[in-house]
Design a protein around this motif. Structure first.
Motif, PDB file in Angstrom:
ATOM      1  N   THR A  35       9.762  -4.022   0.583  1.00  0.00           N
ATOM      2  CA  THR A  35       9.095  -5.151   1.228  1.00  0.00           C
ATOM      3  C   THR A  35       9.112  -6.369   0.324  1.00  0.00           C
ATOM      4  O   THR A  35       9.264  -7.501   0.779  1.00  0.00           O
TER       5      THR A  35
ATOM      6  N   PRO B  17       4.935  -4.812  -6.292  1.00  0.00           N
ATOM      7  CA  PRO B  17       4.708  -3.640  -5.464  1.00  0.00           C
ATOM      8  C   PRO B  17       3.752  -2.679  -6.140  1.00  0.00           C
ATOM      9  O   PRO B  17       3.983  -2.256  -7.269  1.00  0.00           O
TER      10      PRO B  17
ATOM     11  N   ASN C  13       7.263   1.940   6.337  1.00  0.00           N
ATOM     12  CA  ASN C  13       6.240   2.334   5.382  1.00  0.00           C
ATOM     13  C   ASN C  13       5.010   2.885   6.097  1.00  0.00           C
ATOM     14  O   ASN C  13       4.504   3.959   5.768  1.00  0.00           O
TER      15      ASN C  13
ATOM     16  N   THR D 283      12.048   3.313   3.883  1.00  0.00           N
ATOM     17  CA  THR D 283      11.980   1.854   3.759  1.00  0.00           C
ATOM     18  C   THR D 283      13.334   1.310   3.339  1.00  0.00           C
ATOM     19  O   THR D 283      13.785   0.282   3.836  1.00  0.00           O
TER      20      THR D 283
ATOM     21  N   GLU E  90       8.359  -2.614   6.354  1.00  0.00           N
ATOM     22  CA  GLU E  90       6.907  -2.481   6.458  1.00  0.00           C
ATOM     23  C   GLU E  90       6.536  -1.494   7.551  1.00  0.00           C
ATOM     24  O   GLU E  90       5.624  -0.680   7.403  1.00  0.00           O
TER      25      GLU E  90
ATOM     26  N   SER F 258       3.042  -3.346  10.875  1.00  0.00           N
ATOM     27  CA  SER F 258       2.259  -2.201  10.438  1.00  0.00           C
ATOM     28  C   SER F 258       1.441  -1.655  11.599  1.00  0.00           C
ATOM     29  O   SER F 258       1.301  -0.443  11.766  1.00  0.00           O
TER      30      SER F 258
ATOM     31  N   SER G  90       6.750   2.551  -2.512  1.00  0.00           N
ATOM     32  CA  SER G  90       7.106   2.357  -1.114  1.00  0.00           C
ATOM     33  C   SER G  90       7.117   0.887  -0.719  1.00  0.00           C
ATOM     34  O   SER G  90       7.709   0.512   0.281  1.00  0.00           O
ATOM     35  N   SER G  91       6.435   0.025  -1.490  1.00  0.00           N
ATOM     36  CA  SER G  91       6.422  -1.400  -1.157  1.00  0.00           C
ATOM     37  C   SER G  91       7.520  -2.174  -1.872  1.00  0.00           C
ATOM     38  O   SER G  91       7.621  -3.384  -1.709  1.00  0.00           O
TER      39      SER G  91
ATOM     40  N   SER H 278       2.754  -7.369  -2.518  1.00  0.00           N
ATOM     41  CA  SER H 278       4.180  -7.447  -2.839  1.00  0.00           C
ATOM     42  C   SER H 278       4.807  -8.706  -2.262  1.00  0.00           C
ATOM     43  O   SER H 278       5.748  -9.245  -2.835  1.00  0.00           O
TER      44      SER H 278
ATOM     45  N   SER I  72       1.024  -4.356   0.783  1.00  0.00           N
ATOM     46  CA  SER I  72       2.137  -5.189   1.251  1.00  0.00           C
ATOM     47  C   SER I  72       1.836  -6.669   1.016  1.00  0.00           C
ATOM     48  O   SER I  72       2.728  -7.451   0.686  1.00  0.00           O
TER      49      SER I  72
END
Lengths: 544, 170
Positions: free
Chosen positions: A93, A85, A307, A275, A304, A117, A89-90, A79, A76
Motif C-alpha cells: 500500500t 508500513p 489486505n 497484496t 488495501e 477496506s 502487509s501494508s 503507510s 494503512s
C-alpha cells in the motif's frame, strides 16, 4: 440452525446500545493506536488487550472486532501519509499510496483505502460466515493426527515461506517453541524450564511475550537508530474521491478481495502474498500503467482490499480450527484463551452465540470504520506528528501498563524487559518475529496433539500418519521443506528457465530493495548443502 | 570510520555469531532441563514430557550451527529498517541504556512506590532518553498520564494498580 438465523441472533446481541458503544470505542482506539508509526495491527491488539479484560466475553470480543479492523485501517493511513508500513502487509500500500500523497492526492488515497477496506471487509466477513461452519463440519471429522499435521504445516509454512532467510526463520521458531515449553507439563505436571522459579510454573503469559517482542523490542530498536531529522508528514483534509477515482477503484477492490480471502484462510496465509499479487495484477490490467510508481490509485485500492479481505480470511482457520496464521490472529487466539475459550471446531457448538456476535460485530465494526474514519482522517494525520520521544516513551509506558495489569506482578515486567531485549536482537540480526510468536502459541498445542496421537496408537509412530488427510498434509510439508532443493534440481535440468524462477521468487518477497542477482546466486549454490539460507559473494542475503 | 570496510564488516559478522551462541546455549539449556526430568514409562503417555524438548533443543542447536556457518561464510541478517529508523548510524547505546534504566527503575519502584510514581519516572525517563528536553512540560505530561491511567484502570476496568506511597491520597 442455519448460518443466516445464527448471524441475525449475533446482530441482535451486537446491536444493543451498550455493545454498540464498545464497538465504537474499539474502532476509535484501534485506529488511534494503529495509526501510530511503528505499531502494526498485532501490536495494537496486544497493547489494547488489557482494556477488554474487565468486560464480559461477548462485549470484550465485540470491542475486539473493532480494535482489529481499526488497527488494520490505522496502519494503512500511516503507510500512505508517512511511508511507514506498520506491518509487512501494508508495504505494498505504501508504494503507490505514499506517492499519491506526495502528489497531493492524499485525500483520494485515503478514501480508496477506506472504502476498499470496507468493501473487502464486508465481502470477506460474509465469506467467513459462510465458510467457517463448512470448515467446522470438515474439522470435526479430523482426529489428532490430522490436527498435528495441520499445525506442523502452519508453523513450517510461516517459517519457511515468509521472510528472507529460512534459516533465521527456523532459529526464531526454535526460540518460540522453547519459550512455549516453559511451565508445567500439561500431562505429568512436571516443571520444565522453570529453573525453580514458582512464578514461571504457569508458563509465560502470551500477552507479556507478544507485547515484549512487538512493542518493547520495537521501541528499543527504534531508540537505537532514531532518525533525528524531522519527518515529512503530508497534511490531509477530508478524504473524498472523484467520479474518475471511483471508476478506477471498484474493480481493483473486488479483485483484491478475491486474492486476499483465500490466502488469508490458508495456513501459510498472511497478507503479504495477496497484496503483492494484487499490486502486480492491477499494474498489468491498468489503463494507466505509466502512473504506477508515481501514485496510481489502483495500486492502493487493490492491495488495501486484499489486505482487509485477508484479515477476514485469517479468522476462518482461527475460529474454526484454532489455528492462527499471522501475528494478529495469534494475539487474538491468546485473548480467547485468556477468557477460557478454546477456538476450534467445538467453539461453534459450545460458544455459538458468542462467535456469531463476534462475526456480526465484524460487520458493524467495518461500517463504523467507514463512518467514523472518513471525517476523522485529519485528526489521525495529526497523530502522526506526535514528537518521537513522546511516541516511543508512550509505547513503553503502555506496554508496561498492559503487561503489568495482566497479573499485577513486577516479575512480568522483568520478563517484558528480557524478551524485549530478545526482540531488539532479532530486529538487529534479521530474525523474523512471527515464527517466534506462533511457536509460543502453537508449541504447547502441537505437543498436546502429538501426545494424544501416540496415546491412541499406543506409542506406535505410525499413528501419526493414520489419517489420509494427515498424509496429504505431510506431502505439502515435504514440498515446502525441500522446495529449494527441488528448485535447484529443476534449474540444473533446465538452466535457461532460471530467469523465470528468479521472477517467481521475487513475488514471494515483495521487497523492492531485494535484487536477485542470478549469477551470484548460482555461484553460491555450489557450496550449499541443506542450509537454506544462502549468501552471495557480495554478502547479500538471497531468498532461497 | 577510519578502518577499512572489511574490518567493519567482519566485526559486524562476528557480533552475529553471538546469536548463534545464544541459540546454541538455549538448545543446551532446553536439553539439560528435559534430561533432568524423571519420567517413569507410562502406557497412557508414551511420548512423555521429554520428547518435545529434545526436538526443540535439536532444532535450536542445528540452527545455531548452520547460522554460525552462514555468518562465517559472510552471510548476515537484514536489520529491520523504516522511516523512523536510520540504519546509517550504529546502535546508539547512549539512548538505549538510559531507556532501559527508566524501565528498570519502574520495575523496582512499582510495587513499593506505586504506579503513579513509577509510571511518571518511566515516561519522563524515556522521553529524556529519547531526546526530550522540555523538563517541566515532559514532567507534567508524565504525571498526567500516570494519574489518568491509574484512575482509568480503576474506574473503567476495575483493575487496581498499586497506589504504593500515595495510598490514602489517591
Amino acid at each position: 440452525m442455519d448460518v443466516f438465523s445464527s448471524l441475525m441472533d449475533g446482530f441482535a446481541t451486537a446491536l444493543t446500545p451498550m455493545n454498540l458503544l464498545y464497538a465504537v470505542i474499539g474502532v476509535v482506539l484501534g485506529t488511534a493506536v494503529g495509526v501510530l508509526p511503528g505499531l502494526g495491527p498485532a501490536m495494537t491488539v496486544a497493547l489494547l488487550l488489557p482494556v477488554t479484560y474487565a468486560l464480559e466475553p461477548t462485549s470484550a470480543f465485540i470491542m475486539f472486532a473493532g480494535i482489529y479492523y481499526g488497527g488494520m485501517y490505522g496502519g494503512s493511513t500511516t503507510s500512505i501519509l508517512l511511508n511507514t508500513p506498520g506491518e509487512s502487509s501494508s508495504v505494498v500500500t505504501a508504494i503507490e499510496g505514499n506517492k499519491m500523497a506526495k502528489a497531493g492526492r492524499a485525500a483520494q488515497a485515503l478514501a480508496t483505502a477506506a472504502i476498499g477496506s470496507f468493501v473487502a471487509g464486508t465481502i470477506g466477513t460474509t465469506l467467513l460466515a459462510v465458510c467457517a461452519p463448512i470448515v467446522v463440519q470438515f474439522a470435526v471429522s479430523l482426529g489428532s493426527p490430522s490436527y498435528f499435521a495441520i499445525m506442523v504445516l502452519a508453523l513450517l509454512a510461516v517459517t519457511a515461506v515468509l521472510g528472507s532467510s529460512r534459516l533465521r526463520g527456523f532459529a526464531s521458531l526454535g526460540l518460540g517453541l522453547a519459550i512455549g515449553l516453559v511451565g508445567m507439563d500439561s500431562v505429568t505436571g512436571q516443571q520444565r524450564l522453570t529453573f525453580g522459579l514458582p512464578l514461571l510454573a504457569d508458563g509465560l503469559d502470551i500477552v507479556v511475550v507478544a507485547v515484549a517482542i512487538f512493542a518493547v523490542g520495537e521501541a528499543l530498536w527504534v531508540a537505537a537508530h532514531l532518525r533525528r531529522t524531522p519527518l515529512h508528514i503530508i497534511p490531509v483534509g477530508r478524504p473524498w474521491m472523484g467520479k474518475q477515482d471511483w471508476k478506477r477503484s471498484w474493480k481493483p477492490w473486488l479483485r483484491g478481495t478475491a486474492f486476499g480471502f483465500p490466502f488469508g484462510a490458508l495456513p501459510a496465509g498472511g497478507a503479504e502474498i495477496p497484496t503483492f499479487l494484487s499490486y502486480v495484477t492491477e499494474k498489468r490490467l491498468s489503463k494507466h500503467p505509466e502512473e504506477f510508481g508515481h501514485g496510481a490509485i489502483e495500486g492502493v485500492a487493490g492491495p488495501e482490499a486484499a489486505n482487509n479481505a485477508a484479515a477476514a480470511g485469517t479468522l476462518t482457520p482461527m475460529l474454526a480450527l484454532g489455528l492462527p496464521t499471522n501475528a494478529t490472529a495469534a494475539v487474538m487466539l491468546a485473548a480467547f484463551t485468556s477468557y477460557g475459550i478454546q477456538p476450534g471446531p467445538q467453539l461453534f457448538a459450545t460458544e455459538g452465540p458468542l462467535v456469531w456476535a463476534l462475526i456480526a460485530s465484524l460487520f458493524i465494526g467495518n461500517l463504523l470504520l467507514l463512518i467514523i474514519n472518513l471525517p476523522l482522517a485529519p485528526v489521525w494525520a495529526k497523530l502522526l506528528q506526535l514528537p518521537r520521544p513522546y511516541l516511543y516513551a508512550g509505547i513503553l509506558f503502555f506496554a508496561t501498563l498492559g503487561a503489568y495489569s495482566v497479573n499485577l506482578q513486577a516479575f512480568d515486567l522483568v520478563m517484558l524487559l528480557v524478551l524485549g531485549a530478545l526482540g531488539f536482537m532479532m530486529r538487529r540480526f534479521g530474525l523474523p518475529v512471527l515464527p517466534l510468536v506462533l511457536g509460543v502459541i502453537l508449541g504447547p498445542r502441537l505437543e498436546g496433539q502429538l501426545r494424544k496421537t501416540l496415546q491412541l496408537s499406543a506409542g506406535d509412530p505410525a499413528g501419526l500418519w493414520s489419517e489420509p488427510i494427515a498424509v496429504g498434509i505431510y506431502v505439502i510439508v515435504a514440498i515446502i521443506l525441500f522446495w529449494p532443493l527441488l528448485m535447484r534440481l529443476w534449474r540444473m535440468a533446465r538452466p535457461e528457465a532460471a530467469p523465470a524462477v528468479a521472477g517467481m521468487q521475487a513475488t514471494t518477497v515483495p521487497d523492492a530493495a531485494r535484487t536477485n542477482d542470478e549469477n551470484a546466486d548460482t555461484l553460491a549454490m555450489d557450496d550449499r548443502a541443506t542450509d537454506t539460507s544462502q549468501t552471495t559473494p557480495a554478502g547479500r542475503q538471497e531468498n532461497p | 570510520m577510519s578502518s577499512s570496510p572489511t574490518v567493519a564488516s567482519r566485526l559486524k559478522g562476528r557480533s552475529e555469531l553471538g546469536v548463534a551462541l545464544l541459540l546454541g546455549a538455549a538448545g543446551l539449556v532446553v536439553f539439560l532441563d528435559a534430561n533432568g526430568l524423571a519420567t517413569p514409562y507410562s502406557r497412557s503417555d508414551p511420548v512423555g514430557p521429554k520428547t518435545v524438548p529434545f526436538i526443540v533443543a535439536g532444532l535450536l542447536v542445528i540452527c545455531a550451527v548452520l547460522l554460525a556457518l552462514n555468518v562465517l561464510r559472510g552471510g548476515s541478517g537484514e536489520a529491520e529498517g523504516w522511516e523512523d529508523v536510520d540504519l546509517a548510524h550504529p546502535v546508539d547505546w547512549k539512548t538505549v541504556l538510559p531507556l532501559v534504566g527508566a524501565f528498570v527503575a519502574n520495575i523496582l519502584l512499582i510495587d513499593w512506590a506505586g504506579w503513579v510514581i513509577s509510571g511518571t519516572v518511566l515516561f519522563w525517563g524515556s522521553v529524556w532518553a529519547l531526546g526530550g528536553r522540555h523538563y517541566v512540560r515532559d514532567g507534567l505530561i508524565s504525571l498526567a498520564l500516570s494519574i489518568l491511567t491509574f484512575y482509568g484502570f480503576f474506574l473503567g476496568l476495575g483493575i487496581a494498580l498499586p497506589a504504593g506511597l500515595l495510598e490514602g491520597i489517591l
